[in-house]
Write a protein that holds these residues in place. Structure first.
Motif, mmCIF file in Angstrom:
data_model
loop_
_atom_site.group_PDB
_atom_site.id
_atom_site.type_symbol
_atom_site.label_atom_id
_atom_site.label_comp_id
_atom_site.label_asym_id
_atom_site.label_seq_id
_atom_site.Cartn_x
_atom_site.Cartn_y
_atom_site.Cartn_z
ATOM 1 N N LEU A 129 -9.234 -15.069 2.084
ATOM 2 C CA LEU A 129 -8.750 -14.291 0.946
ATOM 3 C C LEU A 129 -7.600 -13.383 1.397
ATOM 4 O O LEU A 129 -7.660 -12.777 2.469
ATOM 5 C CB LEU A 129 -9.910 -13.435 0.416
ATOM 6 N N LEU A 130 -6.564 -13.305 0.544
ATOM 7 C CA LEU A 130 -5.475 -12.356 0.785
ATOM 8 C C LEU A 130 -5.605 -11.215 -0.225
ATOM 9 O O LEU A 130 -5.475 -11.434 -1.435
ATOM 10 C CB LEU A 130 -4.110 -13.039 0.637
ATOM 11 N N VAL A 131 -5.879 -10.019 0.270
ATOM 12 C CA VAL A 131 -6.002 -8.829 -0.577
ATOM 13 C C VAL A 131 -4.629 -8.152 -0.614
ATOM 14 O O VAL A 131 -4.040 -7.868 0.434
ATOM 15 C CB VAL A 131 -7.067 -7.862 -0.022
ATOM 16 N N VAL A 132 -4.137 -7.919 -1.833
ATOM 17 C CA VAL A 132 -2.789 -7.371 -2.011
ATOM 18 C C VAL A 132 -2.873 -6.010 -2.689
ATOM 19 O O VAL A 132 -3.276 -5.911 -3.857
ATOM 20 C CB VAL A 132 -1.918 -8.323 -2.864
ATOM 21 N N GLY A 133 -2.505 -4.969 -1.968
ATOM 22 C CA GLY A 133 -2.509 -3.621 -2.534
ATOM 23 C C GLY A 133 -1.150 -3.273 -3.106
ATOM 24 O O GLY A 133 -0.120 -3.614 -2.521
ATOM 25 N N LEU A 134 -1.160 -2.600 -4.272
ATOM 26 C CA LEU A 134 0.093 -2.157 -4.889
ATOM 27 C C LEU A 134 0.351 -0.705 -4.494
ATOM 28 O O LEU A 134 -0.417 0.189 -4.858
ATOM 29 C CB LEU A 134 0.028 -2.298 -6.415
ATOM 30 N N LEU A 135 1.404 -0.497 -3.736
ATOM 31 C CA LEU A 135 1.776 0.847 -3.276
ATOM 32 C C LEU A 135 2.353 1.665 -4.430
ATOM 33 O O LEU A 135 2.948 1.094 -5.333
ATOM 34 C CB LEU A 135 2.812 0.738 -2.157
ATOM 35 N N LYS A 136 2.193 2.995 -4.392
ATOM 36 C CA LYS A 136 1.485 3.662 -3.298
ATOM 37 C C LYS A 136 0.032 3.945 -3.669
ATOM 38 O O LYS A 136 -0.811 4.172 -2.814
ATOM 39 C CB LYS A 136 2.159 5.027 -3.002
ATOM 40 N N GLY A 137 -0.252 3.963 -4.963
ATOM 41 C CA GLY A 137 -1.521 4.503 -5.429
ATOM 42 C C GLY A 137 -2.767 3.808 -4.909
ATOM 43 O O GLY A 137 -3.814 4.434 -4.751
ATOM 44 N N ALA A 138 -2.665 2.505 -4.653
ATOM 45 C CA ALA A 138 -3.867 1.741 -4.298
ATOM 46 C C ALA A 138 -4.320 1.937 -2.850
ATOM 47 O O ALA A 138 -5.398 1.478 -2.482
ATOM 48 C CB ALA A 138 -3.627 0.256 -4.551
ATOM 49 N N MET A 139 -3.513 2.631 -2.061
ATOM 50 C CA MET A 139 -3.778 2.654 -0.614
ATOM 51 C C MET A 139 -5.167 3.197 -0.233
ATOM 52 O O MET A 139 -5.905 2.519 0.492
ATOM 53 C CB MET A 139 -2.659 3.398 0.108
ATOM 54 N N PRO A 140 -5.573 4.384 -0.701
ATOM 55 C CA PRO A 140 -6.907 4.882 -0.285
ATOM 56 C C PRO A 140 -8.042 3.983 -0.773
ATOM 57 O O PRO A 140 -8.981 3.703 -0.015
ATOM 58 C CB PRO A 140 -6.978 6.264 -0.934
ATOM 59 N N PHE A 141 -7.961 3.534 -2.033
ATOM 60 C CA PHE A 141 -8.995 2.653 -2.583
ATOM 61 C C PHE A 141 -9.066 1.357 -1.787
ATOM 62 O O PHE A 141 -10.149 0.894 -1.407
ATOM 63 C CB PHE A 141 -8.673 2.383 -4.059
#
Ligand code: PRP
Length: 185
Positions: A43-55
């Motif tokens: 699985l590739l998990v893709v975070g949307l910066l910047k807000g998603a970083m801590p979650f």
């Protein structure tokens, strides 16, 4: 900084508990999917910066399946001449064709950011494309977007900060979700 928060609406413990639940649920879902195709890549998990970083940092550590992660950065022009325009500032580093993708957001509001991201990623033909958001404001939606995993639905139109969410770039480091005092919001 803390004295400008009117009230806390989601505590550190509530966030931690919900993130553990989401991590377990997502792991089980992808484990079941991978079982059907033993040759499928992680699985590739893709975070949307910047807000998603801590979650995202907490969520991936609550998941016990093989995974890779990457980030995308987007900019929104909400008050400009083209309201709702979303531009990609940082794209993924790798090809995603035939891969399983999980987009991680801190909040889905109008849905415009997610719509733009999903449209672009879908065109690259991943095997699956799902979305996990910590917070959802469904009553604010302007564009319909599929959201597979939701941490908390916000019942009112609250301006929330903390755990990645900002006001003028501040408050992202609060460990809880709070509402700003009226003079600040
Ligand atoms: C926020 C949030 C989502 C988007 C949701 O990002 O992180 O990406 O807004 O809003 P929408 O559903 O109305 O598009 P923002 O543009 O504030 O950037 P940030 O993540 O850097 O805080």
């Amino acid at each position: 900084m803390l004295n400008t928060i009117e009230r806390m609406i989601i505590s550190v413990d509530e966030i931690g508990q919900r993130v553990r639940e989401l991590g377990a649920q997502i792991s089980a879902d992808y484990r079941a999917g991978a079982g059907r195709d033993p040759h499928r890549r992680p699985l590739l998990v893709v975070g949307l910066l910047k807000g998603a970083m801590p979650f995202m940092a907490d969520l991936i550590r609550a998941m016990d399946i093989p995974l890779e992660y990457d980030f995308m950065a987007v900019s929104s022009y909400r008050n400009g001449t083209s309201p709702g325009e979303v531009r990609i500032l940082k794209d993924l580093d790798c090809a995603i064709g035939r891969r399983d993708l999980l987009i991680v957001e801190d909040i889905v509001d109008t849905g415009r950011t997610l719509h733009r991201i999903l449209k672009g990623l879908s065109a690259r033909e991943p095997a699956t494309l799902r979305v996990c958001t910590l917070l959802d404001k469904p009553h604010r939606r302007e564009v319909e977007v599929p959201v597979d995993y939701v941490g908390f639905v916000l019942p009112e139109n609250l301006f929330v900060v903390g755990y990645g969410l900002d006001y003028a770039e501040l408050y992202r480091n609060l460990p809880f979700i709070g509402v700003l005092k009226r003079r600040e919001a």
